[in-house]
Design an enzyme around this catalytic site. Structure first.
Site, PDB file in Angstrom:
ATOM      1  CD  GLU A   1     -57.370  14.349 -71.362  1.00  0.00           C
ATOM      2  OE1 GLU A   1     -56.181  14.526 -71.039  1.00  0.00           O
ATOM      3  OE2 GLU A   1     -58.205  15.267 -71.328  1.00  0.00           O
TER       4      GLU A   1
ATOM      5  CD  GLU B   1     -57.167  19.857 -71.023  1.00  0.00           C
ATOM      6  OE1 GLU B   1     -58.064  19.011 -70.864  1.00  0.00           O
ATOM      7  OE2 GLU B   1     -55.960  19.559 -71.091  1.00  0.00           O
TER       8      GLU B   1
END
Length: 316
Positions: free
Chosen positions: A290, A193
């Protein structure tokens, strides 16, 4: 005008307003009509696998994670993610895994290892940090088995300012190759990420082209990209072209509008177009939600559901 005629007129105006609002969401919006409890009565069907997280619907479902997953399923969500799954009691992990199977929901990412936010670890090349990382990966394999997960998040940590960036990259790639050997044997995938400079200054991995280069260097089906739409809007923008360029190494998406990192429709990102593009590529993986809720309480939770109904309505 007589009172009964006046009441009829008021009722007609109210129903017309509700219908107009529902039509703005397409056919899915019609299913949400007559909603007085803050809960969609007919289960909608989304085009993509959006994954809420624990706490997102706590005002509707309560504090029990299992009750919240049940609520997510009732709203039509087909996936679930939980960054903290690795740290939850094993008994709860097993219950969540069983419930997801029962609800035919996919398990999304959890964070696979200790993340170093303020000092170098994998970039340093130090064997002690690499061994710690690989031990975490081995433990996360067991977590993944309990919850039927395929993907786990990896963040390589902070820059090592005492080393050239190319040496740091080589150090990270080498550690990820070792981790891939572990994950390949278990048919699992770590997703790297990139995180933006504004929220996470000083981190090594920040951009999608950088993640792409690393994945190509590791050259493993167990090392792919987590493309976080919020982070990459802040860091690099040009979202759809960068998704297109990185497509063959992307295995997972996460969602958050900018500014604010809340649900779609609250910021500047055109999620309907992005979701349409991702869907057009035949993506059947997970898009993790998220982000926060822009409003508090049940109202805020319903706003999240409505935002996804609206943004997912890209085929009409």
């Amino acid at each position: 005008m007589k009172e009964n005629q006046l009441n009829s007129r008021r009722s007609f105006i109210k129903k017309t307003a509700v219908l107009s609002s529902a039509l703005s969401f397409g056919s899915l919006g019609l299913k949400a009509m007559n909603n007085t409890s803050g809960k969609i009565e007919s289960k909608p069907s989304f085009n993509l696998n959006y994954a809420p997280h624990i706490g997102m619907f706590k005002n509707h479902a309560g504090e029990n994670p299992l009750d919240e997953i049940n609520f997510m399923a009732e709203q039509g969500f087909t996936a679930f993610e939980d960054n903290e799954m690795r740290n939850r009691p094993i008994e709860l992990q097993n219950k969540i895994g069983n419930l997801l199977v029962d609800k035919n929901m996919k398990m999304g990412v959890f964070v696979a290892h200790k993340i170093y936010w303020d000092k170098p670890n994998l970039t340093s090349g130090a064997i002690s940090y690499r061994e710690e990382f690989l031990e975490d990966i081995k433990k996360s394999v067991e977590v993944a088995k309990r919850v039927n997960a395929t993907w786990m998040t990896v963040v390589p940590g902070h820059l090592d300012l005492n080393q050239n960036i190319n040496y740091q990259t080589a150090n990270v790639v080498e550690s990820l190759k070792y981790a891939s050997e572990i994950l390949e044997k278990n048919n699992l995938i770590m997703v790297l990420e990139p995180l933006n400079f504004y929220n996470h200054p000083g981190l090594f991995l920040t951009e999608s082209p950088q993640a792409y280069q690393i994945c190509k260097s590791v050259n493993s089906p167990s090392c792919k990209i987590l493309f976080d739409i919020y982070h990459q809007q802040v860091q690099e923008g040009n979202l759809i072209p960068n998704i297109e360029k990185s497509w063959d190494e992307i295995a997972y998406f996460q969602i958050g509008d900018n500014p604010g990192r809340n649900e779609p429709t609250t910021g500047e990102i055109n999620f309907k177009n992005i979701f349409k593009f991702i869907h057009s590529k035949g993506f059947n993986g997970i898009l993790g939600m998220e982000h926060g809720n822009s409003l508090e309480g049940k109202e805020g939770e319903q706003a999240v559901i409505n935002a996804y109904l609206k943004s997912d309505n890209f085929l009409n």
